[in-house]
Design an enzyme around this catalytic site. Sequence first.
Site, PDB file in Angstrom:
ATOM      1  N   LYS A  15      39.694  43.900  46.021  1.00 53.51           N
ATOM      2  CA  LYS A  15      38.647  43.864  44.775  1.00 53.51           C
ATOM      3  C   LYS A  15      38.784  42.645  44.256  1.00 53.51           C
ATOM      4  O   LYS A  15      39.852  42.387  43.643  1.00 53.51           O
ATOM      5  CB  LYS A  15      38.668  45.118  43.736  1.00 53.51           C
ATOM      6  CG  LYS A  15      38.648  46.412  44.479  1.00 53.51           C
ATOM      7  CD  LYS A  15      38.472  47.503  43.423  1.00 53.51           C
ATOM      8  CE  LYS A  15      38.547  48.832  44.332  1.00 53.51           C
ATOM      9  NZ  LYS A  15      40.015  49.451  44.377  1.00 53.51           N
ATOM     10  N   ASP A  19      43.089  51.395  49.619  1.00 53.22           N
ATOM     11  CA  ASP A  19      42.088  51.018  48.554  1.00 53.22           C
ATOM     12  C   ASP A  19      42.910  50.196  47.453  1.00 53.22           C
ATOM     13  O   ASP A  19      43.634  50.883  46.678  1.00 53.22           O
ATOM     14  CB  ASP A  19      41.349  52.095  48.133  1.00 53.22           C
ATOM     15  CG  ASP A  19      40.214  51.668  46.800  1.00 53.22           C
ATOM     16  OD1 ASP A  19      39.387  51.113  47.381  1.00 53.22           O
ATOM     17  OD2 ASP A  19      40.624  51.620  45.881  1.00 53.22           O
ATOM     18  N   HIS A  42      34.933  44.115  41.696  1.00 52.02           N
ATOM     19  CA  HIS A  42      35.387  45.305  40.906  1.00 52.02           C
ATOM     20  C   HIS A  42      34.726  45.805  39.655  1.00 52.02           C
ATOM     21  O   HIS A  42      34.668  47.235  39.593  1.00 52.02           O
ATOM     22  CB  HIS A  42      36.916  44.846  40.399  1.00 52.02           C
ATOM     23  CG  HIS A  42      37.861  45.994  40.049  1.00 52.02           C
ATOM     24  ND1 HIS A  42      39.180  45.837  40.267  1.00 52.02           N
ATOM     25  CD2 HIS A  42      37.822  47.340  39.771  1.00 52.02           C
ATOM     26  CE1 HIS A  42      39.837  47.019  40.042  1.00 52.02           C
ATOM     27  NE2 HIS A  42      38.984  47.869  39.590  1.00 52.02           N
ATOM     28  N   TYR A  78      45.632  45.788  40.332  1.00 54.33           N
ATOM     29  CA  TYR A  78      46.528  46.852  40.259  1.00 54.33           C
ATOM     30  C   TYR A  78      47.907  46.434  40.229  1.00 54.33           C
ATOM     31  O   TYR A  78      49.017  47.084  40.169  1.00 54.33           O
ATOM     32  CB  TYR A  78      46.302  47.932  41.518  1.00 54.33           C
ATOM     33  CG  TYR A  78      44.963  48.541  41.693  1.00 54.33           C
ATOM     34  CD1 TYR A  78      44.161  48.685  40.534  1.00 54.33           C
ATOM     35  CD2 TYR A  78      44.579  49.130  42.857  1.00 54.33           C
ATOM     36  CE1 TYR A  78      42.954  49.500  40.365  1.00 54.33           C
ATOM     37  CE2 TYR A  78      43.251  49.662  42.968  1.00 54.33           C
ATOM     38  CZ  TYR A  78      42.411  49.840  41.885  1.00 54.33           C
ATOM     39  OH  TYR A  78      41.355  50.565  41.902  1.00 54.33           O
TER      40      TYR A  78
END
Length: 323
Positions: free
Chosen positions: A80, A46, A113, A51
């Site tokens: 995302k 994921d 997201h 990130y």
Amino acid sequence: MTVEYISLQPSGDKMPLIGFGCWKIDPNDGAETIYNAIKVGYRLIDSASNYKNEKAIGRGINMAIDEGIVKREDLFVTTKLWSTYHKKEHVRPALEKQLEELGLDYVDMFLVHFPLPLKHVPIEERYPPGWYQNNDEPVITLDRAPMHECWGAMEKLVEAGLTRNIGVSNFNVQLLMDMLTYANIKPSLLQVELHPYLQQEHLVNWVQSQGIAVTAYSSFGPTSFVSTGSKRAKSVEPLFENPTVKDIAAKYNRAPSQVALRWSLERNVAVVPKSLNVDRMKMNLEALNWKMDEEDVQAINQLDMGLRFNDPMVNAQKLPLFY
Ligand code: NAD
């Protein structure tokens, strides 16, 4: 009976019930961490542009593929769409950039997201851009990017073979009801914050009743947010210290972390726990291998406090996204 996969609509793809979360993994640790996660048995990764570690995550995935531990088709890679790319013309370039970072030809799931269109930051100017549009000053600038147009562009990514499935994250029922009035491809998945302290029972039940799968993020509640400086996370009883969770763990000779994950799986809600530690990675994966009695599920259901930790209102952004 333990179900290890959820069948996604409309593709029929099988999404593993347990995946591996990539938020807050330092890029320096990313490749080794993901390689280890795949080696111990994780098949869902994921990830997200925001990130800020997709290159490293991709290196780890490709190391595992190159070594013959898995084939690409054995993996389910989720990533995302970041909020600065909601305008319809920015959606495809964003995924193309992410695929380049990940070193992959396609992803299995691409999620919007947040239902939050932020002012565009060109990829050439800054990537990944993060929450703030102006040299990291903590100011949020919204953009006029309607979700129905963003979703139309997401659907085109499926047609182009760049993602096999599309879904959403941090959406509520109102937004999803609206989306179902215009979607040609229904969202396959909703990923939201879910744990014993934030159970969102009505959201989960309604979304599942629509044939949309649900993934819990931050299944360990406050645990992940102590390191972000969250006052809310620091002031609440740690989930793993909660007497109900501890008693149930003792009853089954399991760890409290496994109780938190198992409770989610009992609701047919997928999980994506994150740990850099290989023993904990294995321990989390083992949440698949047992069952919890209904009375214990009910006992955990009593712990709901509606306590949200990933809340832009209490973070620097002061944005009342969930109100
Ligand atoms: P998490 O709930 O998985 O908790 C991680 C924390 O728990 C870390 O501090 C880790 O060291 C600790 N931990 C892990 N396994 C443990 C174990 N067995 N025993 C004791 N401690 C353990 O936290 P998370 O990272 O916030 O959430 C999981 C994933 O969900 C993220 O990595 C990310 O992929 C996803 N996520 C998505 C969103 C979104 O907006 N869509 C937001 C947050 C997280």
